[in-house]
Scaffold this motif. Structure first.
Motif, PDB file in Angstrom:
ATOM      1  N   ASN A 106      41.723  35.745  28.717  1.00  0.00           N
ATOM      2  CA  ASN A 106      41.563  36.046  27.292  1.00  0.00           C
ATOM      3  C   ASN A 106      40.158  35.731  26.781  1.00  0.00           C
ATOM      4  O   ASN A 106      39.969  35.420  25.619  1.00  0.00           O
ATOM      5  N   ALA A 107      39.166  35.793  27.657  1.00  0.00           N
ATOM      6  CA  ALA A 107      37.791  35.581  27.202  1.00  0.00           C
ATOM      7  C   ALA A 107      37.426  36.674  26.205  1.00  0.00           C
ATOM      8  O   ALA A 107      37.688  37.854  26.450  1.00  0.00           O
ATOM      9  N   PRO A 108      36.847  36.317  25.072  1.00  0.00           N
ATOM     10  CA  PRO A 108      36.583  37.309  24.025  1.00  0.00           C
ATOM     11  C   PRO A 108      35.611  38.409  24.438  1.00  0.00           C
ATOM     12  O   PRO A 108      35.644  39.502  23.875  1.00  0.00           O
ATOM     13  N   ASN A 109      34.755  38.139  25.403  1.00  0.00           N
ATOM     14  CA  ASN A 109      33.771  39.159  25.805  1.00  0.00           C
ATOM     15  C   ASN A 109      34.211  39.955  27.039  1.00  0.00           C
ATOM     16  O   ASN A 109      33.467  40.813  27.530  1.00  0.00           O
ATOM     17  N   LEU A 110      35.418  39.688  27.570  1.00  0.00           N
ATOM     18  CA  LEU A 110      35.921  40.434  28.727  1.00  0.00           C
ATOM     19  C   LEU A 110      36.852  41.534  28.240  1.00  0.00           C
ATOM     20  O   LEU A 110      37.887  41.271  27.624  1.00  0.00           O
ATOM     21  N   HIS A 111      36.492  42.772  28.542  1.00  0.00           N
ATOM     22  CA  HIS A 111      37.264  43.927  28.074  1.00  0.00           C
ATOM     23  C   HIS A 111      37.914  44.616  29.272  1.00  0.00           C
ATOM     24  O   HIS A 111      37.245  45.296  30.054  1.00  0.00           O
ATOM     25  N   LEU A 112      39.218  44.406  29.425  1.00  0.00           N
ATOM     26  CA  LEU A 112      39.974  45.035  30.494  1.00  0.00           C
ATOM     27  C   LEU A 112      40.441  46.405  30.016  1.00  0.00           C
ATOM     28  O   LEU A 112      41.121  46.517  28.999  1.00  0.00           O
ATOM     29  N   ILE A 113      40.062  47.452  30.748  1.00  0.00           N
ATOM     30  CA  ILE A 113      40.432  48.805  30.339  1.00  0.00           C
ATOM     31  C   ILE A 113      40.996  49.567  31.535  1.00  0.00           C
ATOM     32  O   ILE A 113      40.831  49.164  32.688  1.00  0.00           O
ATOM     33  N   ASP A 114      41.667  50.670  31.255  1.00  0.00           N
ATOM     34  CA  ASP A 114      42.199  51.523  32.313  1.00  0.00           C
ATOM     35  C   ASP A 114      41.049  52.195  33.066  1.00  0.00           C
ATOM     36  O   ASP A 114      39.938  52.319  32.535  1.00  0.00           O
ATOM     37  N   PRO A 115      41.312  52.657  34.295  1.00  0.00           N
ATOM     38  CA  PRO A 115      40.280  53.400  35.021  1.00  0.00           C
ATOM     39  C   PRO A 115      39.749  54.559  34.185  1.00  0.00           C
ATOM     40  O   PRO A 115      40.496  55.208  33.459  1.00  0.00           O
ATOM     41  N   LEU A 116      38.457  54.794  34.285  1.00  0.00           N
ATOM     42  CA  LEU A 116      37.803  55.828  33.489  1.00  0.00           C
ATOM     43  C   LEU A 116      37.577  57.093  34.316  1.00  0.00           C
ATOM     44  O   LEU A 116      37.539  57.051  35.546  1.00  0.00           O
ATOM     45  N   SER A 117      37.377  58.190  33.632  1.00  0.00           N
ATOM     46  CA  SER A 117      36.984  59.424  34.301  1.00  0.00           C
ATOM     47  C   SER A 117      35.559  59.257  34.839  1.00  0.00           C
ATOM     48  O   SER A 117      34.834  58.330  34.474  1.00  0.00           O
ATOM     49  N   HIS A 149      41.222  48.510  38.524  1.00  0.00           N
ATOM     50  CA  HIS A 149      41.863  49.238  39.620  1.00  0.00           C
ATOM     51  C   HIS A 149      43.345  48.850  39.675  1.00  0.00           C
ATOM     52  O   HIS A 149      43.691  47.686  39.416  1.00  0.00           O
ATOM     53  N   PRO A 150      44.239  49.786  40.000  1.00  0.00           N
ATOM     54  CA  PRO A 150      45.669  49.453  40.059  1.00  0.00           C
ATOM     55  C   PRO A 150      45.971  48.245  40.936  1.00  0.00           C
ATOM     56  O   PRO A 150      46.848  47.434  40.608  1.00  0.00           O
ATOM     57  N   ARG A 151      45.244  48.097  42.038  1.00  0.00           N
ATOM     58  CA  ARG A 151      45.460  46.949  42.932  1.00  0.00           C
ATOM     59  C   ARG A 151      45.160  45.639  42.211  1.00  0.00           C
ATOM     60  O   ARG A 151      45.872  44.641  42.351  1.00  0.00           O
ATOM     61  N   THR A 152      44.094  45.653  41.424  1.00  0.00           N
ATOM     62  CA  THR A 152      43.652  44.446  40.733  1.00  0.00           C
ATOM     63  C   THR A 152      44.541  44.124  39.540  1.00  0.00           C
ATOM     64  O   THR A 152      44.724  42.950  39.195  1.00  0.00           O
ATOM     65  N   ALA A 153      45.084  45.150  38.906  1.00  0.00           N
ATOM     66  CA  ALA A 153      45.892  44.965  37.693  1.00  0.00           C
ATOM     67  C   ALA A 153      47.072  44.033  37.944  1.00  0.00           C
ATOM     68  O   ALA A 153      47.417  43.190  37.096  1.00  0.00           O
ATOM     69  N   LYS A 154      47.687  44.155  39.120  1.00  0.00           N
ATOM     70  CA  LYS A 154      48.864  43.326  39.423  1.00  0.00           C
ATOM     71  C   LYS A 154      48.499  41.841  39.433  1.00  0.00           C
ATOM     72  O   LYS A 154      49.247  41.006  38.919  1.00  0.00           O
ATOM     73  N   HIS A 199      38.099  45.439  43.591  1.00  0.00           N
ATOM     74  CA  HIS A 199      39.348  45.937  44.154  1.00  0.00           C
ATOM     75  C   HIS A 199      39.577  45.515  45.594  1.00  0.00           C
ATOM     76  O   HIS A 199      40.669  45.718  46.123  1.00  0.00           O
ATOM     77  N   ARG A 200      38.600  44.912  46.235  1.00  0.00           N
ATOM     78  CA  ARG A 200      38.776  44.578  47.648  1.00  0.00           C
ATOM     79  C   ARG A 200      39.654  43.342  47.822  1.00  0.00           C
ATOM     80  O   ARG A 200      39.576  42.397  47.026  1.00  0.00           O
ATOM     81  N   PRO A 201      40.478  43.339  48.872  1.00  0.00           N
ATOM     82  CA  PRO A 201      41.415  42.228  49.082  1.00  0.00           C
ATOM     83  C   PRO A 201      40.764  40.854  49.045  1.00  0.00           C
ATOM     84  O   PRO A 201      41.328  39.910  48.488  1.00  0.00           O
ATOM     85  N   ASN A 253      38.521  39.753  47.285  1.00  0.00           N
ATOM     86  CA  ASN A 253      38.219  39.319  45.920  1.00  0.00           C
ATOM     87  C   ASN A 253      39.437  39.270  44.998  1.00  0.00           C
ATOM     88  O   ASN A 253      39.449  38.487  44.049  1.00  0.00           O
ATOM     89  N   VAL A 254      40.429  40.093  45.246  1.00  0.00           N
ATOM     90  CA  VAL A 254      41.498  40.238  44.237  1.00  0.00           C
ATOM     91  C   VAL A 254      42.890  39.853  44.711  1.00  0.00           C
ATOM     92  O   VAL A 254      43.817  39.791  43.896  1.00  0.00           O
ATOM     93  N   ASP A 255      43.075  39.567  45.991  1.00  0.00           N
ATOM     94  CA  ASP A 255      44.439  39.320  46.473  1.00  0.00           C
ATOM     95  C   ASP A 255      44.884  37.872  46.352  1.00  0.00           C
ATOM     96  O   ASP A 255      46.062  37.563  46.548  1.00  0.00           O
ATOM     97  N   GLN A 256      43.952  36.957  46.036  1.00  0.00           N
ATOM     98  CA  GLN A 256      44.301  35.543  45.863  1.00  0.00           C
ATOM     99  C   GLN A 256      44.048  35.132  44.421  1.00  0.00           C
ATOM    100  O   GLN A 256      42.943  35.330  43.898  1.00  0.00           O
ATOM    101  N   GLU A 257      45.079  34.570  43.782  1.00  0.00           N
ATOM    102  CA  GLU A 257      44.972  34.224  42.361  1.00  0.00           C
ATOM    103  C   GLU A 257      43.784  33.296  42.087  1.00  0.00           C
ATOM    104  O   GLU A 257      42.993  33.553  41.179  1.00  0.00           O
ATOM    105  N   GLN A 258      43.656  32.240  42.865  1.00  0.00           N
ATOM    106  CA  GLN A 258      42.595  31.260  42.610  1.00  0.00           C
ATOM    107  C   GLN A 258      41.216  31.876  42.811  1.00  0.00           C
ATOM    108  O   GLN A 258      40.292  31.613  42.039  1.00  0.00           O
TER     109      GLN A 258
END
Length: 363
Positions: free
Chosen positions: A254-265, A241-246, A209-211, A213-218
């Motif tokens: 679409n890697a078959p072993n990467l599972h993107l999920i909503d934030p967990l409790s 994280h909501p920041r990363t989702a955007k 979630h830190r800028p 790592n996640v604020d630049q597409e490349q």
């Protein structure tokens, strides 16, 4: 003694829960101590707030400032304006802030301007990286704090080096670990466990979630590609994280072993962490939890405010260059990862020590 406790964001909730419980225990035994819980509303997502209160047994806040989102400056301003009104209407002997989020700094400033004592739980930690908003929050908060409750000898030294006198520093341990040890028997298996056919120690947990790592597409794409390539096809569970989702929506994955999920409790997320082969993260708090649970952790940051998780615990600081993952993953798969240990006083009794110290101070 009337204490106003501040909570505003997900990392705060795990830290205040044991403190509230310790105050209630002390009060029931006749100690002259009470609290008022103020939720600033900095985190307003249900998974990041309400669910945590429910699962951790935190009582309903006496007040919710409903600060909401916005920029750093906007959030700080709204919290300060609304907390000033709250504190004027409900005076306290002490305002207790935890951690390093915007709410921590904002409420500490308001308290001091209203001539109210401030106690900072998790004081003295430093990353040395002024590009991190959290580092600014730490420095500002500690510059006006009256009583410092610390998690490590390193934090103690940081405070002493900055001119804080020894009589105001209380080495008590880590309240987040109080919560972790209490809640561990209650961890809950999340839906992704069955959906992805997860097996203990045969998957990774990823959080970013830190800028940096996640604020630049490349940059984010390169990081994900490297993690996927080095995972040996093991599942990678990524609560987003909501920041990363955007940004993920822009780059796609679409890697078959990467599972993107909503934030967990809290209980679900830590179930995953406890049973993972390793955690790859840029969080600070997660490195503390992995250290106590003995789970290998790779931190994708250039600095850390929790060096004890590296020197004592299971964490390794890799930096933000994706290439640094290669030797770390090789070490992991070769079974050569360090076992680590638990830092002093991370024993589940920190909140009790904090409350006993506050009672002794007789503010």
């Amino acid at each position: 003694m009337k204490i106003t406790i501040i909570a505003g964001a997900r990392p705060n909730f795990m830290k205040i829960a044991p403190i509230i419980e310790a105050i209630e225990v002390a009060s029931a035994k006749g100690a002259a101590i009470s609290y008022r819980l103020v939720h600033t509303g900095q985190h307003y997502d249900k998974k990041m707030s309400h669910d945590f209160f429910m699962q951790l047994g935190i009582p309903e806040p006496h007040a919710n400032l409903e600060a909401g989102g916005g920029t750093q400056a906007e959030q700080t301003a709204v919290i300060m304006v609304r907390f000033e009104k709250e504190l004027l209407e409900n005076p306290a002997d002490l305002v207790l802030v935890v951690g390093d989020v915007t709410s921590t700094m904002a409420c500490a400033i308001v308290a001091k301007k209203l001539h109210t004592k401030v106690a900072h739980v998790e004081a003295g930690i430093r990353s040395g990286d002024l590009t991190m908003p959290e580092e600014i929050n730490r420095l500002v908060t500690d510059s006006i704090t009256d009583y410092f409750f610390t998690t490590s000898d390193i934090a103690n030294k940081n405070l002493l080096d900055s001119g804080v006198t020894d009589d105001r520093i209380f080495f008590v341990g880590n309240t987040m670990i109080d919560t972790l040890l209490k809640q561990m028997p209650r961890f809950q298996k999340p839906e992704i466990w069955n959906d992805a056919n997860l097996v203990p120690q045969q998957y990774f947990v990823l959080t970013l979630h830190r800028p940096a790592n996640v604020d630049q597409e490349q940059g984010l794409q390169a990081l994900l590609d490297k993690i996927i390539t080095l995972s040996q096809s093991l599942p990678i569970v990524f609560p987003v994280h909501p920041r990363t989702a955007k940004m993920l929506q822009k780059i796609g994955s679409n890697a078959p072993n990467l599972h993107l999920i909503d934030p967990l409790s809290y209980l679900e997320f830590n179930f995953l962490v406890k049973n993972a082969k390793a955690v790859i993260t840029d969080s600070g708090g997660i490195t503390e939890e992995t250290t106590v649970m003995g789970v290998p952790c790779m931190t994708l940051r250039d600095s850390t405010e929790r060096p004890e998780t590296c020197t004592i615990g299971t964490n390794e600081l890799l930096g933000t260059d994706p290439k640094a993952l290669e030797p770390a993953m090789q070490k992991l798969f070769n079974g050569e990862w360090k076992k680590g240990g638990v830092p002093p006083l991370w024993d589940g009794k920190t909140a009790t020590r904090i409350v006993e110290s506050l009672i002794d101070l007789s503010i």
